[in-house]
Write an enzyme that holds these catalytic residues in place. Structure first.
Site, PDB file in Angstrom:
ATOM      1  N   ALA A 263       0.864  -1.205   0.000  1.00  0.00           N
ATOM      2  CA  ALA A 263       0.000   0.000   0.000  1.00  0.00           C
ATOM      3  C   ALA A 263       0.890   1.241   0.000  1.00  0.00           C
ATOM      4  O   ALA A 263       0.772   2.122   0.856  1.00  0.00           O
ATOM      5  CB  ALA A 263      -0.951  -0.010   1.197  1.00  0.00           C
TER       6      ALA A 263
ATOM      7  N   HIS B 237       7.096   5.897   1.231  1.00  0.00           N
ATOM      8  CA  HIS B 237       7.834   4.657   0.946  1.00  0.00           C
ATOM      9  C   HIS B 237       8.782   4.850  -0.237  1.00  0.00           C
ATOM     10  O   HIS B 237       9.915   4.366  -0.234  1.00  0.00           O
ATOM     11  CB  HIS B 237       6.872   3.522   0.558  1.00  0.00           C
ATOM     12  CG  HIS B 237       5.986   3.047   1.666  1.00  0.00           C
ATOM     13  ND1 HIS B 237       4.626   3.252   1.667  1.00  0.00           N
ATOM     14  CD2 HIS B 237       6.262   2.356   2.791  1.00  0.00           C
ATOM     15  CE1 HIS B 237       4.109   2.701   2.743  1.00  0.00           C
ATOM     16  NE2 HIS B 237       5.072   2.155   3.447  1.00  0.00           N
TER      17      HIS B 237
ATOM     18  N   GLN C 257       2.343  -8.592  13.872  1.00  0.00           N
ATOM     19  CA  GLN C 257       2.300  -7.248  14.465  1.00  0.00           C
ATOM     20  C   GLN C 257       0.882  -6.696  14.557  1.00  0.00           C
ATOM     21  O   GLN C 257       0.688  -5.524  14.870  1.00  0.00           O
ATOM     22  CB  GLN C 257       3.262  -6.290  13.747  1.00  0.00           C
ATOM     23  CG  GLN C 257       2.905  -5.961  12.316  1.00  0.00           C
ATOM     24  CD  GLN C 257       4.043  -5.228  11.600  1.00  0.00           C
ATOM     25  OE1 GLN C 257       5.045  -5.817  11.236  1.00  0.00           O
ATOM     26  NE2 GLN C 257       3.891  -3.929  11.399  1.00  0.00           N
TER      27      GLN C 257
ATOM     28  N   LYS D 138       8.648   8.383  10.243  1.00  0.00           N
ATOM     29  CA  LYS D 138       7.241   8.468  10.630  1.00  0.00           C
ATOM     30  C   LYS D 138       6.956   7.477  11.763  1.00  0.00           C
ATOM     31  O   LYS D 138       6.233   7.779  12.698  1.00  0.00           O
ATOM     32  CB  LYS D 138       6.392   8.182   9.377  1.00  0.00           C
ATOM     33  CG  LYS D 138       5.024   7.614   9.603  1.00  0.00           C
ATOM     34  CD  LYS D 138       4.027   8.707   9.899  1.00  0.00           C
ATOM     35  CE  LYS D 138       2.599   8.245   9.984  1.00  0.00           C
ATOM     36  NZ  LYS D 138       2.335   6.887  10.321  1.00  0.00           N
ATOM     37  N   ASP D 139       7.541   6.264  11.643  1.00  0.00           N
ATOM     38  CA  ASP D 139       7.414   5.263  12.707  1.00  0.00           C
ATOM     39  C   ASP D 139       8.662   5.375  13.575  1.00  0.00           C
ATOM     40  O   ASP D 139       9.551   4.515  13.531  1.00  0.00           O
ATOM     41  CB  ASP D 139       7.258   3.873  12.095  1.00  0.00           C
ATOM     42  CG  ASP D 139       6.005   3.790  11.248  1.00  0.00           C
ATOM     43  OD1 ASP D 139       4.913   3.985  11.783  1.00  0.00           O
ATOM     44  OD2 ASP D 139       6.117   3.578  10.020  1.00  0.00           O
TER      45      ASP D 139
END
Ligand code: PAF
Length: 287
Positions: free
Chosen positions: A37, A42, A66, A154-155
């Site tokens: 996605a 990305h 997860q 972002k993470d």
């Protein structure tokens, strides 16, 4: 613009035989793990990997370990064909799309736990999450054996946990953070933004606006707890239905900073997670 379509491999054996060809040519291997996605964020990670390596591998694997029962594993957006086209266009050479049995061979019981850091912040609300991430990333690293791997900032908590895992287990892989991609109004790009209704999407940038304002307030000497309190109120007033956390932490250890004005030599990262309707969004910002 013309581009070379990346090869797709689904087995570890096929993956490793293609990587061996690149290695024989003396090429450095870059790796970008994803759950598909794909959005511009990305794609920027793939471009970053191309700057650091000669042969870029991306993986697409929606990792079941997860997701907790009741989370969005079944409805997680999937578009392999579109993802492979975007990866190819960005300069990726090989796409690894393993099945569950390739990543978790039957009877597999070995997991990776990065203690402490995994139980803070997002780990409080999603206790399974970072253990699933560390386990799958360790397995992917063993399959791909890259020289360098790129993960999005972002993470942010995930990025720090992976750096720690690589250090603790001696993987010998360089871990690079890629900057967060934002829409024009500041909303961080995320595959889960696709769940937002139009009306929710309009309000969703309030989390970034709150972090941005809190960072500015901390920079001018406002006590950390006061700036965080203001950010919490701002997020809830903007229409987020539930706020999991807004914290000011040390960027490497992820431990909460003491209250009071930020010490001059203290780095600070703000992290937040909140629900817009049934969609959980996270974001973070360096102060
Ligand atoms: O960030 C993600 O997309 C995932 O957590 C990762 C690193 C690909 C592991 O499944």
């Amino acid at each position: 613009m013309s581009f070379q379509e990346a090869n797709i491999v689904r087995s570890r054996e096929a993956l490793q035989s293609q990587i061996a060809v690149a290695r024989r040519k003396g090429q450095r291997i870059g790796f970008v793990p994803t759950m598909g996605a794909l959005h511009d964020g990305h794609i920027s990670l793939v471009r970053r990997a191309s700057e650091k390596a000669d042969f870029v591998v991306a993986s697409i694997f929606v990792n079941p370990t997860q997701f907790a029962p009741g989370e969005d594993l079944d409805r997680y957006p999937r578009d392999e064909e579109g993802d492979v086209a975007r990866l190819s266009q960005a300069g990726c050479h090989l796409v690894y799309c393993p099945g569950v049995e390739e990543m978790y061979p039957e009877g597999s019981v070995t997991n990776v736990r990065v203690e402490e850091m995994s139980d803070l912040l997002d780990g409080i609300y999603r206790p399974h999450f970072f253990y699933g991430v560390a386990t799958v990333v360790a397995r992917l690293f063993i399959h791909v054996q890259p020289d360098v791997a790129v993960f999005g900032e972002k993470d942010y908590q995930q990025l720090q946990i992976i750096k720690r895992m690589v250090r603790d287990l001696g993987f010998g892989i360089e871990i690079v953070g890629g900057k967060t991609w934002r829409d024009e109004d500041g909303l961080a790009q995320s595959s889960r933004n696709a769940y937002l209704s139009e009306e929710e999407r309009q309000r969703a940038n309030a989390m970034f606006a709150a972090l941005h304002r809190a960072a500015a307030r901390i920079r001018i000497g406002v006590p950390v707890a006061e700036a965080i309190k203001e950010a919490r109120s701002f997020i809830l007033a903007a229409g987020f239905s539930r706020l999991d956390y807004v914290n000011a932490v040390d960027p490497a250890s992820l431990q909460d900073l003491p209250d009071g004005p930020l010490a001059e030599d203290q780095a600070c990262r703000l992290l937040a997670a909140a629900w817009m309707g049934s969609t959980r969004l996270i974001d973070n910002l360096g102060v």
